[in-house]
Write a protein that holds these residues in place. Sequence first.
Motif, PDB file in Angstrom:
ATOM      1  N   VAL A  56     -12.807  -6.289   1.676  1.00  0.00           N
ATOM      2  CA  VAL A  56     -12.631  -5.784   3.037  1.00  0.00           C
ATOM      3  C   VAL A  56     -11.596  -4.660   3.069  1.00  0.00           C
ATOM      4  O   VAL A  56     -10.421  -4.881   2.744  1.00  0.00           O
ATOM      5  N   ASN A  57     -12.026  -3.446   3.475  1.00  0.00           N
ATOM      6  CA  ASN A  57     -11.096  -2.336   3.720  1.00  0.00           C
ATOM      7  C   ASN A  57     -10.181  -1.998   2.552  1.00  0.00           C
ATOM      8  O   ASN A  57      -9.065  -1.552   2.761  1.00  0.00           O
ATOM      9  N   HIS A  58     -10.594  -2.249   1.349  1.00  0.00           N
ATOM     10  CA  HIS A  58      -9.727  -2.049   0.174  1.00  0.00           C
ATOM     11  C   HIS A  58      -8.462  -2.889   0.254  1.00  0.00           C
ATOM     12  O   HIS A  58      -7.458  -2.553  -0.359  1.00  0.00           O
ATOM     13  N   ARG A  59      -8.469  -3.932   1.070  1.00  0.00           N
ATOM     14  CA  ARG A  59      -7.226  -4.676   1.278  1.00  0.00           C
ATOM     15  C   ARG A  59      -7.312  -6.170   0.975  1.00  0.00           C
ATOM     16  O   ARG A  59      -6.410  -6.716   0.361  1.00  0.00           O
ATOM     17  N   ASP A  84       0.160   4.615   1.578  1.00  0.00           N
ATOM     18  CA  ASP A  84       0.397   4.872   2.997  1.00  0.00           C
ATOM     19  C   ASP A  84       1.859   5.261   3.272  1.00  0.00           C
ATOM     20  O   ASP A  84       2.201   5.655   4.378  1.00  0.00           O
ATOM     21  N   PRO A 135     -10.325 -15.868  12.212  1.00  0.00           N
ATOM     22  CA  PRO A 135      -9.702 -15.564  13.504  1.00  0.00           C
ATOM     23  C   PRO A 135      -8.423 -16.385  13.750  1.00  0.00           C
ATOM     24  O   PRO A 135      -8.412 -17.580  13.491  1.00  0.00           O
ATOM     25  N   GLU A 181     -20.775 -20.262  12.151  1.00  0.00           N
ATOM     26  CA  GLU A 181     -20.104 -18.986  11.903  1.00  0.00           C
ATOM     27  C   GLU A 181     -19.613 -18.878  10.460  1.00  0.00           C
ATOM     28  O   GLU A 181     -19.150 -17.824  10.039  1.00  0.00           O
ATOM     29  N   MET A 218       0.860  -1.181   0.000  1.00  0.00           N
ATOM     30  CA  MET A 218       0.000   0.000   0.000  1.00  0.00           C
ATOM     31  C   MET A 218       0.897   1.233   0.000  1.00  0.00           C
ATOM     32  O   MET A 218       1.070   1.892   1.020  1.00  0.00           O
TER      33      MET A 218
END
Lengths: 422, 124
Positions: free
Chosen positions: A293-296, A143, A324, A385, A140
């Motif tokens: 998810v989150n651009h990631r 950043d 998880p 889940e 990224m």
Amino acid sequence: MRRRDFLKAGGALLAAAPSGCAAPSPPSVREKAHVVVVGGGYAGATAARHLRILDPSIGVTLVEVEGAFEACPVSNQVLGGFRSPVDAARPYTALERRHGVRVVHDRVVAVDAQRRVVKLERGDAIPFDRAIVAGGIDFMFEDMPAMARPDVASRVFHAFKGAAQTAGLRRQLEQMRDGGVFAIAIPEAPYRCPPAPYERACQVAAYFQAAKPRSKILVLDANGDLTSMGGLFRKAWSELYGGMIEYRPNSKAVDVDVGAGMIKLELEDVKADVMNVIPPMKAADVANPFITVNHRWCEVDWLTYESKAAPGVHVLGDSIQIAPVMPKSASMANAQAKVCAQAIVALLAGEAPNPAPTLLNACYSMVSPKLAIHVASVHKYDPKERTMRAVPGAGGLSPAMNEAEARYAANWVLETWADALE
Amino acid sequence: MSSRPLRKLSLVAAVGLSCALPALSQQVQFPAPQFAPPNLTPRGVAGLAMNCAICHGPGGRPVAGSGIPALAGRPEREVVEAMRQFKEGSRAGTLMSQIAKGYSDEEIVAMARHFSALGAKAPR
């Protein structure tokens, strides 16, 4: 530039090879279905090999830009000078000749889920019934914009992807004066291979101890503590390397000043002779259309690894939005690839995938040229889940660093290669 | 550019979702997993056994010179007994004592049977 020319030359050689010399055969018109695998690492190559073993009537094309399989887990030992770069790479020949995977060395421009075609930079587009996107990670740079500038990129290496990066950083370490400072800047989790930066500190410390003992290593961690095997690494650092390694938690690198030789943290600047800055990571750019998810990262169905964004496209390895306590590791990529290969075979046969997949993770870290530690876990599917969960009470860490696990670690490299290539 | 606030938001969302049921005091904990019943069909067992490859070699046949024992062609009872000892902690191990705890007794028997049926000399 040089790599591309080399690959072109390689391609020309292959094309010129006599047909009796087991050149890769074109996809058969008789095949039941065609799967295109994008990326030939621990996820992609393992999936390709297992698909062909499980159902030889499925045609498989593997697209990989590099000419050989580069074992990233060996790269820290290459940085320390304890393994040669030759030890860290293996060709794709057996995958082609023994298993009939068509290996294409090219860069993927796009995975078009709608038209079901993979577009290449140089070669013709390849149609697929199902695609596996296993491109690993990209950085990224938005950043940390400095790391994207050519003048910085040629002088500050992340050494977290690709043999050229490892070679570049090794050269700098060799040229560094005795008494110099080597700084590793670690991004916030999640990033690929959580223990890798800490193992890197160990391997470079072992090199410095022998070659430039007055030098120092600064570990600048954006996280509040070591993200993996913290107690074991701290013990190795103090027992094996005295005060050579200094660890600074909550030290997030935000910029690099090459001229001044400085890593800029949020609150202070740190001077270093050799800067190893690891920018934050995201799913490989080739997986961009499947990021949810989150651009990631890319979410998947854990029974099939099919993308939640595009039916017919499966995503594996470091690009995935993890479940998880699931690490982004080569071991996990290998395990995911086999579940995915079994699922694709089932889906193409019109059958249901395995409703109870199990993933095993076993990560070794070399804390010296001869001592290793591990972290292991077993992950099973929770249908309520709809995710993978670690089995409570299973897995764990080495009680202490030891020599036996250094041998197991070397075996692990050979066996995961075999599971992907031979 | 705005990835950081987004990241935090979704973390809160993920934790919130997974904690819809348990008490507030357990906010960062996930509920206890409820695993799917083991798949002991031949394909399910083959899937389990594939995980062993990263140390014991593809098909349970290690590379030449490996110090790690082969699984292919080993008598079923021998493997089941070793795994039982690893699982209950009466046999020392580095990884196996930890990994064995991740499998049910039925899964262990099925995997041992799977490997014993493979020839020790078949291709990897």
